[in-house]
Design a protein around this motif. Structure first.
Motif, PDB file in Angstrom:
ATOM      1  N   TYR A  37       1.113  -1.025   0.199  1.00 40.28           N
ATOM      2  CA  TYR A  37       0.131  -0.006   0.169  1.00 40.28           C
ATOM      3  C   TYR A  37       0.803   1.179  -0.115  1.00 40.28           C
ATOM      4  CZ  TYR A  37       0.840  -0.665   4.857  1.00 40.28           C
ATOM      5  OH  TYR A  37       1.636  -0.573   6.127  1.00 40.28           O
ATOM      6  N   LYS A  38       0.190   2.532  -0.408  1.00 42.71           N
ATOM      7  CA  LYS A  38       0.926   3.657  -0.419  1.00 42.71           C
ATOM      8  C   LYS A  38       0.468   4.587   0.701  1.00 42.71           C
ATOM      9  CE  LYS A  38       2.344   7.451  -3.302  1.00 42.71           C
ATOM     10  NZ  LYS A  38       1.943   8.257  -4.547  1.00 42.71           N
ATOM     11  N   VAL A  39       1.489   5.256   1.386  1.00 43.76           N
ATOM     12  CA  VAL A  39       1.227   6.219   2.346  1.00 43.76           C
ATOM     13  C   VAL A  39       2.224   7.314   2.219  1.00 43.76           C
ATOM     14  CG1 VAL A  39       1.386   6.625   5.053  1.00 43.76           C
ATOM     15  CG2 VAL A  39       0.892   4.446   4.126  1.00 43.76           C
ATOM     16  N   ASP A  40       1.411   8.434   2.005  1.00 44.52           N
ATOM     17  CA  ASP A  40       2.216   9.780   1.809  1.00 44.52           C
ATOM     18  C   ASP A  40       3.352   9.541   0.611  1.00 44.52           C
ATOM     19  OD1 ASP A  40       0.308  11.136   3.615  1.00 44.52           O
ATOM     20  OD2 ASP A  40       2.018  10.314   5.224  1.00 44.52           O
ATOM     21  N   ASP A  41       4.546   9.743   1.033  1.00 42.29           N
ATOM     22  CA  ASP A  41       5.772   9.709   0.157  1.00 42.29           C
ATOM     23  C   ASP A  41       6.282   8.279  -0.060  1.00 42.29           C
ATOM     24  OD1 ASP A  41       6.850   9.490   2.648  1.00 42.29           O
ATOM     25  OD2 ASP A  41       8.267  11.172   2.209  1.00 42.29           O
ATOM     26  N   HIS A  42       5.919   7.261   0.559  1.00 42.73           N
ATOM     27  CA  HIS A  42       6.423   5.897   0.240  1.00 42.73           C
ATOM     28  C   HIS A  42       5.347   4.793   0.191  1.00 42.73           C
ATOM     29  CE1 HIS A  42       5.509   6.034   4.712  1.00 42.73           C
ATOM     30  NE2 HIS A  42       5.678   4.614   4.622  1.00 42.73           N
ATOM     31  N   TYR A  43       5.808   3.643  -0.565  1.00 43.27           N
ATOM     32  CA  TYR A  43       4.913   2.428  -0.310  1.00 43.27           C
ATOM     33  C   TYR A  43       5.651   1.740   0.776  1.00 43.27           C
ATOM     34  CZ  TYR A  43       3.948   3.566  -5.291  1.00 43.27           C
ATOM     35  OH  TYR A  43       3.387   4.228  -6.258  1.00 43.27           O
ATOM     36  N   SER A  44       4.589   0.902   1.430  1.00 42.97           N
ATOM     37  CA  SER A  44       5.030  -0.313   2.409  1.00 42.97           C
ATOM     38  C   SER A  44       4.597  -1.643   1.749  1.00 42.97           C
ATOM     39  CB  SER A  44       4.136   0.110   3.581  1.00 42.97           C
ATOM     40  OG  SER A  44       4.626   1.129   4.327  1.00 42.97           O
ATOM     41  N   LEU A  45       5.491  -2.538   1.916  1.00 42.85           N
ATOM     42  CA  LEU A  45       5.248  -3.854   1.730  1.00 42.85           C
ATOM     43  C   LEU A  45       5.336  -4.590   3.046  1.00 42.85           C
ATOM     44  CD1 LEU A  45       6.523  -6.034  -1.369  1.00 42.85           C
ATOM     45  CD2 LEU A  45       7.009  -6.693   1.249  1.00 42.85           C
ATOM     46  N   LEU A  98       9.239  -2.808  -9.718  1.00 43.17           N
ATOM     47  CA  LEU A  98       9.287  -1.388  -9.198  1.00 43.17           C
ATOM     48  C   LEU A  98       9.142  -0.583 -10.531  1.00 43.17           C
ATOM     49  CD1 LEU A  98      12.203  -1.678  -6.716  1.00 43.17           C
ATOM     50  CD2 LEU A  98       9.767  -2.066  -6.310  1.00 43.17           C
ATOM     51  N   GLY A  99       8.207   0.210 -10.293  1.00 42.54           N
ATOM     52  CA  GLY A  99       8.020   1.353 -11.208  1.00 42.54           C
ATOM     53  C   GLY A  99       9.114   2.167 -11.357  1.00 42.54           C
ATOM     54  N   ASP A 100       9.070   3.171 -12.405  1.00 46.97           N
ATOM     55  CA  ASP A 100      10.072   4.370 -12.508  1.00 46.97           C
ATOM     56  C   ASP A 100      10.009   5.385 -11.120  1.00 46.97           C
ATOM     57  OD1 ASP A 100      11.139   3.091 -14.515  1.00 46.97           O
ATOM     58  OD2 ASP A 100       9.866   4.358 -16.143  1.00 46.97           O
ATOM     59  N   GLY A 101       9.107   5.517 -10.543  1.00 49.02           N
ATOM     60  CA  GLY A 101       8.584   6.480  -9.625  1.00 49.02           C
ATOM     61  C   GLY A 101       9.232   6.219  -8.248  1.00 49.02           C
ATOM     62  N   VAL A 102       9.795   4.933  -7.981  1.00 46.98           N
ATOM     63  CA  VAL A 102      10.469   4.734  -6.870  1.00 46.98           C
ATOM     64  C   VAL A 102      11.938   4.933  -6.766  1.00 46.98           C
ATOM     65  CG1 VAL A 102       8.462   3.152  -6.147  1.00 46.98           C
ATOM     66  CG2 VAL A 102      10.891   2.224  -7.114  1.00 46.98           C
ATOM     67  N   ASP A 103      12.479   5.000  -5.476  1.00 41.34           N
ATOM     68  CA  ASP A 103      13.722   5.091  -5.211  1.00 41.34           C
ATOM     69  C   ASP A 103      14.297   4.084  -4.669  1.00 41.34           C
ATOM     70  OD1 ASP A 103      16.362   6.139  -4.710  1.00 41.34           O
ATOM     71  OD2 ASP A 103      15.661   7.488  -2.792  1.00 41.34           O
ATOM     72  N   PRO A 104      15.007   3.044  -5.240  1.00 42.32           N
ATOM     73  CA  PRO A 104      15.528   2.034  -4.957  1.00 42.32           C
ATOM     74  C   PRO A 104      16.693   2.041  -3.959  1.00 42.32           C
ATOM     75  CG  PRO A 104      15.969   2.232  -7.468  1.00 42.32           C
ATOM     76  CD  PRO A 104      15.278   3.271  -6.854  1.00 42.32           C
ATOM     77  N   LYS A 127       7.280  12.785  -6.930  1.00 42.43           N
ATOM     78  CA  LYS A 127       6.491  13.231  -6.007  1.00 42.43           C
ATOM     79  C   LYS A 127       5.684  14.458  -6.430  1.00 42.43           C
ATOM     80  CE  LYS A 127       9.353  12.142  -1.898  1.00 42.43           C
ATOM     81  NZ  LYS A 127      10.010  12.620  -1.144  1.00 42.43           N
ATOM     82  N   PRO A 128       4.373  14.749  -6.268  1.00 41.78           N
ATOM     83  CA  PRO A 128       3.668  15.847  -6.856  1.00 41.78           C
ATOM     84  C   PRO A 128       3.985  17.031  -6.264  1.00 41.78           C
ATOM     85  CG  PRO A 128       2.301  14.352  -5.170  1.00 41.78           C
ATOM     86  CD  PRO A 128       3.612  14.055  -5.320  1.00 41.78           C
TER      87      PRO A 128
END
Length: 153
Positions: A37-45, A98-104, A127-128
């Motif tokens: 799920y996504k919360v604010d500025d990060h995804y949680s697994l 992972l999509g392009d919109g994450v910071d690995p 980020k918006p």
């Protein structure tokens, strides 16, 4: 954006049907339940890994694919007469694209009470943000629109 590969579970199921191994004699892990799920500025697994050997848990990122694997050992088979054998042992493995919109580089994880929690930050460029609009009174042009009558000849 994160994408979960639903076909890995289908592959495991098909493999068990084709090999005749339905887990009755070999206690092989069939799945690793996860929530994403996504919360604010990060995804949680969040992954359930009850009884996994903490040293066996491996989390890696390669070419935009996050791979999670863990191993749960079975008790020694010597001199054991099984009355019930429902708990799986062996290696669990899940892959998530992972999509392009994450910071690995910013991914971090913690394992506590059989639950692995992974934080995957949203990349700064994804980020918006608000875009500033410049207002200038000088150099304004007035644009008029209209239809022109066709000339007949």
């Amino acid at each position: 954006m994160l994408r979960v590969d639903p076909f890995s579970a289908v592959d495991d199921w098909t493999r068990s049907l084709l090999t005749g191994d339905l887990g009755a004699t070999r206690r092989i892990p069939r799945f690793m339940p996860i929530d994403v799920y996504k919360v604010d500025d990060h995804y949680s697994l969040v992954a359930d890994l009850p009884g996994a050997d903490p040293g066996s848990i491996d989390l890696s990122v390669d070419n935009g694919v996050l791979t999670l694997s863990a191993h749960r050992s079975s008790p020694s088979e010597d001199g054991v007469q099984w009355l019930a054998s429902e708990r799986f042992s062996g290696t669990y493995r899940r892959q998530i694209t992972l999509g392009d919109g994450v910071d690995p580089a910013g991914i971090c994880a913690a394992y506590d009470n059989g639950v692995l929690s992974v934080t995957i930050p949203v990349a700064e460029q994804a980020k918006p943000r608000k875009v500033a609009i410049e207002h200038s009174g000088a150099g304004r042009q007035e644009i008029t629109t209209g239809t022109t009558e066709p000339t007949t000849g």
